[in-house]
Write a protein that holds these residues in place. Sequence first.
Motif, mmCIF file in Angstrom:
data_model
loop_
_atom_site.group_PDB
_atom_site.id
_atom_site.type_symbol
_atom_site.label_atom_id
_atom_site.label_comp_id
_atom_site.label_asym_id
_atom_site.label_seq_id
_atom_site.Cartn_x
_atom_site.Cartn_y
_atom_site.Cartn_z
ATOM 1 N N ARG A 161 35.379 -5.598 -19.189
ATOM 2 C CA ARG A 161 35.126 -5.785 -17.625
ATOM 3 C C ARG A 161 36.247 -5.726 -16.832
ATOM 4 N NH1 ARG A 161 36.719 -10.817 -15.784
ATOM 5 N NH2 ARG A 161 35.206 -11.014 -13.858
ATOM 6 N N ALA A 162 37.419 -6.032 -17.121
ATOM 7 C CA ALA A 162 38.671 -5.757 -16.514
ATOM 8 C C ALA A 162 39.057 -4.481 -15.950
ATOM 9 C CB ALA A 162 39.827 -6.342 -17.016
ATOM 10 N N ALA A 163 38.602 -3.434 -16.791
ATOM 11 C CA ALA A 163 38.669 -1.951 -16.531
ATOM 12 C C ALA A 163 37.488 -1.415 -15.621
ATOM 13 C CB ALA A 163 38.704 -1.187 -17.702
ATOM 14 N N LEU A 164 36.467 -2.065 -15.712
ATOM 15 C CA LEU A 164 35.053 -1.547 -15.114
ATOM 16 C C LEU A 164 34.786 -2.215 -13.566
ATOM 17 C CD1 LEU A 164 32.608 -1.547 -17.871
ATOM 18 C CD2 LEU A 164 33.707 0.350 -17.054
ATOM 19 N N LEU A 165 35.255 -3.438 -13.510
ATOM 20 C CA LEU A 165 34.945 -4.005 -12.155
ATOM 21 C C LEU A 165 35.544 -3.420 -11.081
ATOM 22 C CD1 LEU A 165 34.771 -7.934 -13.146
ATOM 23 C CD2 LEU A 165 32.872 -6.604 -12.628
ATOM 24 N N ARG A 200 36.109 -0.602 -10.529
ATOM 25 C CA ARG A 200 35.161 0.916 -10.031
ATOM 26 C C ARG A 200 33.823 0.205 -9.613
ATOM 27 N NH1 ARG A 200 36.621 5.388 -12.613
ATOM 28 N NH2 ARG A 200 34.639 5.751 -13.402
ATOM 29 N N TYR A 201 33.279 -0.762 -9.663
ATOM 30 C CA TYR A 201 31.988 -1.256 -9.288
ATOM 31 C C TYR A 201 32.027 -2.241 -8.355
ATOM 32 C CZ TYR A 201 30.536 2.126 -12.897
ATOM 33 O OH TYR A 201 30.464 3.142 -13.711
ATOM 34 N N GLY A 202 32.994 -2.506 -7.499
ATOM 35 C CA GLY A 202 33.042 -3.404 -6.304
ATOM 36 C C GLY A 202 33.649 -4.780 -6.602
ATOM 37 N N GLY A 203 34.577 -4.985 -7.762
ATOM 38 C CA GLY A 203 35.198 -5.915 -8.039
ATOM 39 C C GLY A 203 34.346 -7.322 -8.395
ATOM 40 N N VAL A 204 35.004 -8.393 -8.334
ATOM 41 C CA VAL A 204 34.438 -9.605 -9.246
ATOM 42 C C VAL A 204 33.096 -10.057 -8.441
ATOM 43 C CG1 VAL A 204 34.970 -11.955 -9.558
ATOM 44 C CG2 VAL A 204 36.755 -10.396 -9.775
ATOM 45 N N GLY A 205 33.136 -9.789 -6.826
ATOM 46 C CA GLY A 205 32.019 -10.256 -6.403
ATOM 47 C C GLY A 205 30.921 -9.455 -6.559
ATOM 48 N N ALA A 206 30.995 -8.267 -7.187
ATOM 49 C CA ALA A 206 29.881 -7.556 -7.372
ATOM 50 C C ALA A 206 29.605 -7.483 -9.058
ATOM 51 C CB ALA A 206 30.304 -5.869 -7.018
ATOM 52 N N GLU A 207 30.218 -8.486 -9.700
ATOM 53 C CA GLU A 207 30.248 -8.542 -11.206
ATOM 54 C C GLU A 207 28.761 -8.561 -11.636
ATOM 55 O OE1 GLU A 207 31.934 -10.357 -15.262
ATOM 56 O OE2 GLU A 207 32.855 -11.089 -13.250
ATOM 57 N N PRO A 208 27.820 -9.675 -10.806
ATOM 58 C CA PRO A 208 26.461 -9.904 -11.525
ATOM 59 C C PRO A 208 25.677 -8.609 -11.604
ATOM 60 C CG PRO A 208 27.205 -11.449 -10.110
ATOM 61 C CD PRO A 208 28.110 -10.599 -9.896
ATOM 62 N N ASP A 209 25.637 -7.807 -10.352
ATOM 63 C CA ASP A 209 25.021 -6.522 -10.386
ATOM 64 C C ASP A 209 25.474 -5.234 -11.231
ATOM 65 O OD1 ASP A 209 23.322 -7.369 -8.259
ATOM 66 O OD2 ASP A 209 24.643 -6.664 -6.834
#
Length: 166
Positions: A117-121, A123-132
């Motif tokens: 997750r630390a490497a991916l988030l 790239r995909y909108g940060g912690v706020g976008a984690e559920p998606d």
Amino acid sequence: MSTYLHLRAVPPPALRNSAAWLERLFEGDLEIVRDRAGRHREEVLDKRCLDQERIYAGVLPHRAEGRPENQVVLGGRPVFRADRHKPPFLVLTAAQARRVAGFLAAADFDELWNFARAALLPRYGGVGAEPDAWQAFEVTHRELREFYVQTAADGDAVVKWLPDRS
């Protein structure tokens, strides 16, 4: 969805170690594919598959190319094409596909996600976008698990193809 990677199940007796045969395997409609390969089952991934691979590659601290977690997305024996500028096909034997299926069936997606997750988030909108982001990666994980488990149950090999980007 923009197709980036095809994974196709192929019965071992039908599989050929020929780039020309593998190219034909991915040409045409599904009926032609069934005739060439004996049946049709495939998984199609978008460009995010490169990041999906990170989830599996990070499972162990020391990567070993023969390990099933390193074969889920982009692993396999390369079959080079006549035009070396085109990406090779990647082939997993039926035995390798069974090992991948076993790994995916036993894997806990939350553990895989937590490692990557630390490497991916970012790239995909940060912690706020984690559920998606979590949901998108989990759905792909589930689809890959279903593909490999069915492939292993049928005793099939897997051929992977990155369509030409010309």
